[in-house]
Each structure stands twice: as C-alpha cells, then as structure tokens.
Write a protein that holds these residues in place. Sequence first.
Motif, PDB file in Angstrom:
ATOM      1  N   UNK A 233      39.753  45.749  46.047  1.00 27.81           N
ATOM      2  CA  UNK A 233      40.259  46.359  44.808  1.00 27.81           C
ATOM      3  C   UNK A 233      40.974  45.354  43.911  1.00 27.81           C
ATOM      4  N   UNK A 234      40.352  44.196  43.749  1.00 31.05           N
ATOM      5  CA  UNK A 234      40.929  43.147  42.913  1.00 31.05           C
ATOM      6  C   UNK A 234      40.507  43.336  41.454  1.00 31.05           C
ATOM      7  N   UNK A 235      41.207  42.703  40.518  1.00 31.23           N
ATOM      8  CA  UNK A 235      40.846  42.819  39.095  1.00 31.23           C
ATOM      9  C   UNK A 235      39.422  42.335  38.829  1.00 31.23           C
ATOM     10  N   UNK A 236      38.878  42.748  37.706  1.00 32.53           N
ATOM     11  CA  UNK A 236      37.479  42.464  37.382  1.00 32.53           C
ATOM     12  C   UNK A 236      37.183  40.976  37.191  1.00 32.53           C
TER      13      UNK A 236
ATOM     14  N   UNK B 187      45.852  35.335  33.486  1.00 33.85           N
ATOM     15  CA  UNK B 187      45.768  34.089  32.713  1.00 33.85           C
ATOM     16  C   UNK B 187      44.419  33.390  32.861  1.00 33.85           C
ATOM     17  N   UNK B 188      43.575  33.871  33.768  1.00 36.86           N
ATOM     18  CA  UNK B 188      42.307  33.203  34.063  1.00 36.86           C
ATOM     19  C   UNK B 188      41.131  34.096  33.692  1.00 36.86           C
ATOM     20  N   UNK B 189      40.143  33.510  33.025  1.00 39.54           N
ATOM     21  CA  UNK B 189      38.950  34.280  32.682  1.00 39.54           C
ATOM     22  C   UNK B 189      38.132  34.612  33.921  1.00 39.54           C
ATOM     23  N   UNK B 190      38.122  33.700  34.897  1.00 39.35           N
ATOM     24  CA  UNK B 190      37.403  33.911  36.152  1.00 39.35           C
ATOM     25  C   UNK B 190      38.198  33.320  37.304  1.00 39.35           C
ATOM     26  N   UNK B 191      38.211  34.044  38.419  1.00 34.60           N
ATOM     27  CA  UNK B 191      38.814  33.542  39.648  1.00 34.60           C
ATOM     28  C   UNK B 191      37.769  33.658  40.744  1.00 34.60           C
ATOM     29  N   UNK B 192      37.470  32.541  41.396  1.00 36.99           N
ATOM     30  CA  UNK B 192      36.517  32.528  42.502  1.00 36.99           C
ATOM     31  C   UNK B 192      37.322  32.608  43.796  1.00 36.99           C
ATOM     32  N   UNK B 193      37.210  33.735  44.467  1.00 34.67           N
ATOM     33  CA  UNK B 193      37.999  34.030  45.656  1.00 34.67           C
ATOM     34  C   UNK B 193      37.180  33.695  46.917  1.00 34.67           C
ATOM     35  N   UNK B 194      37.541  32.592  47.560  1.00 32.54           N
ATOM     36  CA  UNK B 194      36.921  32.163  48.819  1.00 32.54           C
ATOM     37  C   UNK B 194      37.460  33.091  49.903  1.00 32.54           C
ATOM     38  N   UNK B 195      36.674  34.120  50.252  1.00 31.33           N
ATOM     39  CA  UNK B 195      37.219  35.267  50.958  1.00 31.33           C
ATOM     40  C   UNK B 195      37.433  35.077  52.454  1.00 31.33           C
ATOM     41  N   UNK B 196      36.628  34.243  53.103  1.00 31.84           N
ATOM     42  CA  UNK B 196      36.764  34.092  54.553  1.00 31.84           C
ATOM     43  C   UNK B 196      36.047  32.827  55.009  1.00 31.84           C
ATOM     44  N   UNK B 197      36.676  32.004  55.844  1.00 31.62           N
ATOM     45  CA  UNK B 197      36.030  30.757  56.256  1.00 31.62           C
ATOM     46  C   UNK B 197      34.961  30.932  57.339  1.00 31.62           C
TER      47      UNK B 197
ATOM     48  N   UNK C  27      46.359  34.873  44.859  1.00 35.41           N
ATOM     49  CA  UNK C  27      46.290  36.285  44.473  1.00 35.41           C
ATOM     50  C   UNK C  27      47.440  37.082  45.088  1.00 35.41           C
ATOM     51  N   UNK C  28      47.811  36.717  46.310  1.00 35.31           N
ATOM     52  CA  UNK C  28      48.897  37.423  46.992  1.00 35.31           C
ATOM     53  C   UNK C  28      50.268  37.024  46.452  1.00 35.31           C
ATOM     54  N   UNK C  29      50.448  35.722  46.194  1.00 35.94           N
ATOM     55  CA  UNK C  29      51.760  35.226  45.775  1.00 35.94           C
ATOM     56  C   UNK C  29      52.049  35.456  44.304  1.00 35.94           C
ATOM     57  N   UNK C  30      51.004  35.353  43.463  1.00 32.63           N
ATOM     58  CA  UNK C  30      51.223  35.376  42.023  1.00 32.63           C
ATOM     59  C   UNK C  30      50.314  36.375  41.312  1.00 32.63           C
ATOM     60  N   UNK C  31      50.353  37.656  41.717  1.00 34.16           N
ATOM     61  CA  UNK C  31      49.473  38.653  41.081  1.00 34.16           C
ATOM     62  C   UNK C  31      49.719  38.785  39.582  1.00 34.16           C
ATOM     63  N   UNK C  32      50.942  38.490  39.147  1.00 37.15           N
ATOM     64  CA  UNK C  32      51.266  38.606  37.727  1.00 37.15           C
ATOM     65  C   UNK C  32      50.629  37.505  36.884  1.00 37.15           C
ATOM     66  N   UNK C  33      50.069  36.476  37.532  1.00 33.57           N
ATOM     67  CA  UNK C  33      49.451  35.368  36.797  1.00 33.57           C
ATOM     68  C   UNK C  33      47.920  35.464  36.764  1.00 33.57           C
ATOM     69  N   UNK C  34      47.362  36.449  37.449  1.00 34.00           N
ATOM     70  CA  UNK C  34      45.906  36.576  37.539  1.00 34.00           C
ATOM     71  C   UNK C  34      45.266  36.705  36.167  1.00 34.00           C
TER      72      UNK C  34
END
Length: 205
Positions: free
Chosen positions: A122-125, A102-112, A93-100
Amino acid sequence: MNFMTSNEKELEVVVTYKCNWNCSYCCVDTHNQPNIKLSELKEKLDKIKRDYKGWNITLSGGEVGMMSYSEITMILEELKDFNLSLNTNGLFLKKYPELIENFSDILYHASPEMTDRNVMLNLPDNVQYMIVISDENLKNLKDFLEYYKDIIFHLVPASNPEGIHKPILSKQNKFKLLKQFRKNATLESQLRLIREKKFDEIVYL
C-alpha cells in the motif's frame, strides 16, 4: 518516467555507500567502499547543478535511508530544480515517509533473497516494486511471486561490473525467467531481459 526507458539524460548519483543490507549480487560492492564525506557530497551537488541541468537525477547508494534527515533535506534543497528519483531497499520509505512526495519515481528494491515476507504494501503511486534475480535466488522466485500475487515487480537481472566476481544471472536463466515469469514482470523489465540493457547508458557520479 520509468527506470527502463527514460535514461537518455539520466544521472545516477551515489550519495552514500552505507547500507543496512549485504546483497551478494551488489553491483556497487558497497561495503568495500569508503564513506562519502559531506564535503565530497557537496562537490557532487555543485557538479550536478553546473554540468547536468535538465537531466533526471536518481539518488542511489548504498541505501539513501542510512543518511541523516538533515543530509537528505540538504540534497533536496540543492537539487530542487531537478526531476528527482530514488533507489531504496525500503529503509528510506520507513524512516522518511514525509519525504516520499519529493520524488517523481522511487524504485523499491523489495527483497534480496526472496525468502522473507516483509515487503511493504500500500505504498504511494510513485513507488515501483523491484527485485534483482541472480542464479542463486532464482529458485525462490516462484513462491515469492505467488505470495505477492497482487504486486507487479520489475524483475531485474543481476549484473556486475567487470572485475567484481559475484552472483549474476546467466543467459540460460534469463531465458528461463522470461519463459516462466513473463506475466509477472513489468514491460520494462521484460525489455531489459530481452535486449540486455547496458549499464553505461546511464551516467554515474
């Protein structure tokens, strides 16, 4: 589509084992795996186009954000006729925001371990928030959720393939998680905790 209920024809594709995190509960054991060569990646893509038409495809790792821009755009071009999802710890998400988009869903593993306060906001829907709960990091969950009270997370129980002896979430702590944090969890993750979804419901490549 969501990660819990849409897996009747779901293929999760490991496109890299490189990762910038070293999670104790990693079910892929990623740092002990060999690098995936470009030729091997192309073989996977050819197999997907040949054998998995009409399937939902999830790109996973490792961390997909560790791949080069040219590698990722090559994958996107090869799989342009598929419905694509993505697993990431946020690096993508940080490196390639312009490619977000392209995906119907992104599962963001937020913290280990849930001891940091660096979750992206404030990420995209099409981005869903997720944290993996193990017997080790459960103690940090209450403070973490109180700090991020405006975010609804997928609370996913840590589980590892047979033979990989790393932290998991015990049955006792699954009940504790449901009892104490049910209101903080998405419906999908509540169902996952209750019915203990089996990993082999998803096909891996």
